[in-house]
Motif scaffolding. Structure first.
Motif, PDB file in Angstrom:
ATOM      1  N   ALA A  99      20.878  13.879 -38.225  1.00  0.00           N
ATOM      2  CA  ALA A  99      20.881  13.095 -36.989  1.00  0.00           C
ATOM      3  C   ALA A  99      19.782  13.573 -36.049  1.00  0.00           C
ATOM      4  O   ALA A  99      19.009  12.774 -35.513  1.00  0.00           O
ATOM      5  N   LEU A 100      19.694  14.884 -35.859  1.00  0.00           N
ATOM      6  CA  LEU A 100      18.721  15.421 -34.911  1.00  0.00           C
ATOM      7  C   LEU A 100      17.290  15.275 -35.417  1.00  0.00           C
ATOM      8  O   LEU A 100      16.403  14.847 -34.683  1.00  0.00           O
ATOM      9  N   ALA A 103      16.048  11.643 -35.614  1.00  0.00           N
ATOM     10  CA  ALA A 103      15.788  11.166 -34.255  1.00  0.00           C
ATOM     11  C   ALA A 103      14.516  11.797 -33.718  1.00  0.00           C
ATOM     12  O   ALA A 103      13.707  11.132 -33.055  1.00  0.00           O
ATOM     13  N   ALA A 104      14.323  13.076 -34.016  1.00  0.00           N
ATOM     14  CA  ALA A 104      13.110  13.757 -33.572  1.00  0.00           C
ATOM     15  C   ALA A 104      11.884  13.128 -34.221  1.00  0.00           C
ATOM     16  O   ALA A 104      10.868  12.885 -33.562  1.00  0.00           O
ATOM     17  N   ARG A 107      10.934   9.946 -32.656  1.00  0.00           N
ATOM     18  CA  ARG A 107      10.248  10.153 -31.396  1.00  0.00           C
ATOM     19  C   ARG A 107       8.832  10.660 -31.630  1.00  0.00           C
ATOM     20  O   ARG A 107       7.890  10.281 -30.936  1.00  0.00           O
ATOM     21  N   LEU A 156      10.583  17.798 -26.570  1.00  0.00           N
ATOM     22  CA  LEU A 156      11.778  17.939 -25.732  1.00  0.00           C
ATOM     23  C   LEU A 156      12.110  19.410 -25.554  1.00  0.00           C
ATOM     24  O   LEU A 156      12.278  20.144 -26.534  1.00  0.00           O
ATOM     25  N   VAL A 157      12.198  19.823 -24.301  1.00  0.00           N
ATOM     26  CA  VAL A 157      12.448  21.230 -23.984  1.00  0.00           C
ATOM     27  C   VAL A 157      13.773  21.711 -24.566  1.00  0.00           C
ATOM     28  O   VAL A 157      14.821  21.136 -24.298  1.00  0.00           O
ATOM     29  N   GLY A 158      13.708  22.751 -25.353  1.00  0.00           N
ATOM     30  CA  GLY A 158      14.928  23.376 -25.859  1.00  0.00           C
ATOM     31  C   GLY A 158      15.490  22.739 -27.111  1.00  0.00           C
ATOM     32  O   GLY A 158      16.479  23.233 -27.655  1.00  0.00           O
ATOM     33  N   LEU A 159      14.881  21.680 -27.570  1.00  0.00           N
ATOM     34  CA  LEU A 159      15.424  21.010 -28.760  1.00  0.00           C
ATOM     35  C   LEU A 159      15.342  21.911 -29.985  1.00  0.00           C
ATOM     36  O   LEU A 159      16.274  21.965 -30.788  1.00  0.00           O
ATOM     37  N   ILE A 162      18.266  24.313 -30.145  1.00  0.00           N
ATOM     38  CA  ILE A 162      19.516  23.652 -30.515  1.00  0.00           C
ATOM     39  C   ILE A 162      19.525  23.344 -32.007  1.00  0.00           C
ATOM     40  O   ILE A 162      20.481  23.646 -32.716  1.00  0.00           O
TER      41      ILE A 162
END
Lengths: 234, 234
Positions: A99-100, A103-104, A107, A156-159, A162
């Motif tokens: 998912a992440l 999506a990344a 983007r 994206l900051v901090g992605l 995570i």
DNA sequence: CGTTGGTATGTAACATGTTAGATGTTGCGA
DNA sequence: TCGCAACATCTAACATGTTACATACCAACG
């Protein structure tokens, strides 16, 4: 005194706090993911503290963090153990990862710079070299770096932090499976397909590639469970 | 052991956790997300420990966890502060939320049971009621419950916990924005659209709804920053 | 007057002692 | 032999004392 507790305009320091608990955390995490500490193995805080030359406090802090991350299991008043592999949780982690990262990628493809693509392709080239020479550890490092690039490229900051955290379960499994020789070649092929899709600005294809890859990993996992059931939970 | 009821500074609540550090964590987290502890405010471990009738150890453990979650910022040898709102990080959290929940919805639509749908629609009905009566707190609880349902409906072990954790930044903002009266109505409309899309097995529509909603929230955030800049970082 | 360095202060990090509870064992009685 | 309870043991949780360090303050100096 009041000025301090008010602390309205606190100067922000970018320093990477290198406290003892952070060091212990890094060392233990590395040991767990690399299976130097095997799933199910007990962790004696006192022993770890003695080995690292620190007190029990930073060790406890580090272990608490690893527990949040799902890499260790703490049973109060009983003991602390390296978490066993748990297929259901790994499935969840795979879901989150897909998912992440898809999506990344979606983007990223909208704002991809030639420099980033160049970096990724350089990384791939090194992966080919590492795979050809069967350098497992080096290949693994490059693998991790590539995933970090994908997270970072979304801007994206901090992605990355995570994604990295949620990937830790999978990283442990990947590292175990990499020693199946064929696995490294397969992983390389998958990475090449993903980067190619990014270069073509085709996020859907990248996502599909990733998903098929995951089902492959699922099969290998079942195989591993048959061979080494002691690594698994229930 | 009692987390003393004399702690009037914190709203009394049901505590399901067993250890003291878990209880302290739950209490502090609740206080931060509900803005009882304001962004930028200093947290004095010793004071918190005294208020809750425990020693500094469980308080430190809880705060470490909150720091991992991004709800507090610890500056070694200086102080601990409730994290300020940071637009870039909130954007990242929104990205993660959309990625996870749309993926969850996609999965849910494939295996949706009538019971689950019924639960969601019941929740919606209660939201309508709460919105009509301007019951902010109750509406917020229902909101959170609905998101949990969406995570759970995917049928993946531990997904709810991950989603909830990554949502904490957003939850804090939502709760602040909810007091803009129009916001609650908008949120309700969005929820209705999402559930309708799920009922229609149309994950793409749900995803699109969610994304448009997010841009709305971004605008309100900029407005909030103008009105209350002290809540924001940089 | 601005800069600098010594010092006071307050905090988290760290060390270590203590407590409560989970588990395993043993011995006694039925 | 079996059940079970008292107990020994071990662990994480918790409490509290100590240290290192970041910052504020202020005085002395250029």
């Amino acid at each position: 005194m009041q000025i301090r507790s008010a602390s309205r305009d606190f100067k922000q320091q970018k320093v990477v706090a290198v406290t003892r608990k952070d060091q212990v955390y890094t060392i233990l995490r590395q040991a767990i993911i690399s299976s130097q500490l095997a799933p199910g193995e007990a962790i004696r805080k006192e022993v770890v503290a003695a080995q690292l030359g620190v007190s029990r406090t930073p060790v406890s802090d580090a272990i608490n963090r690893l527990a949040d991350e799902g890499l260790v299991e703490i049973y109060p008043q009983t003991g602390t153990f390296v978490a066993r592999l748990w297929l259901e949780k790994i499935e969840t982690a795979q879901f989150v990862r897909v998912a992440l990262e898809t999506a990344a990628i979606r983007r990223t493809t909208e704002q991809l710079t030639p420099e980033t693509l160049e970096w990724m392709q350089q990384n791939l080239e090194q992966q080919r070299h590492a795979a050809a020479h069967r350098e497992f550890e080096h290949f693994y490092e490059l693998d991790e770096a590539l995933h970090d690039m994908i997270s970072d490229a979304a801007g994206l900051v901090g992605l990355r932090e995570i994604a990295s955290r949620e990937r830790s379960q999978i990283d442990r499994v990947r590292r175990l499976l990499l020693h199946y020789e064929a696995r490294m070649a397969e992983t390389l092929v998958e990475h090449e397909a993903i980067i190619a899709a990014i270069a073509d600005r085709d996020a859907d294809r990248a996502a599909k590639t990733m998903e098929t890859h995951i089902s492959q990993m699922g099969r290998m996992l079942l195989h591993l469970r048959d061979k080494r059931p002691e690594l698994f939970k229930s």
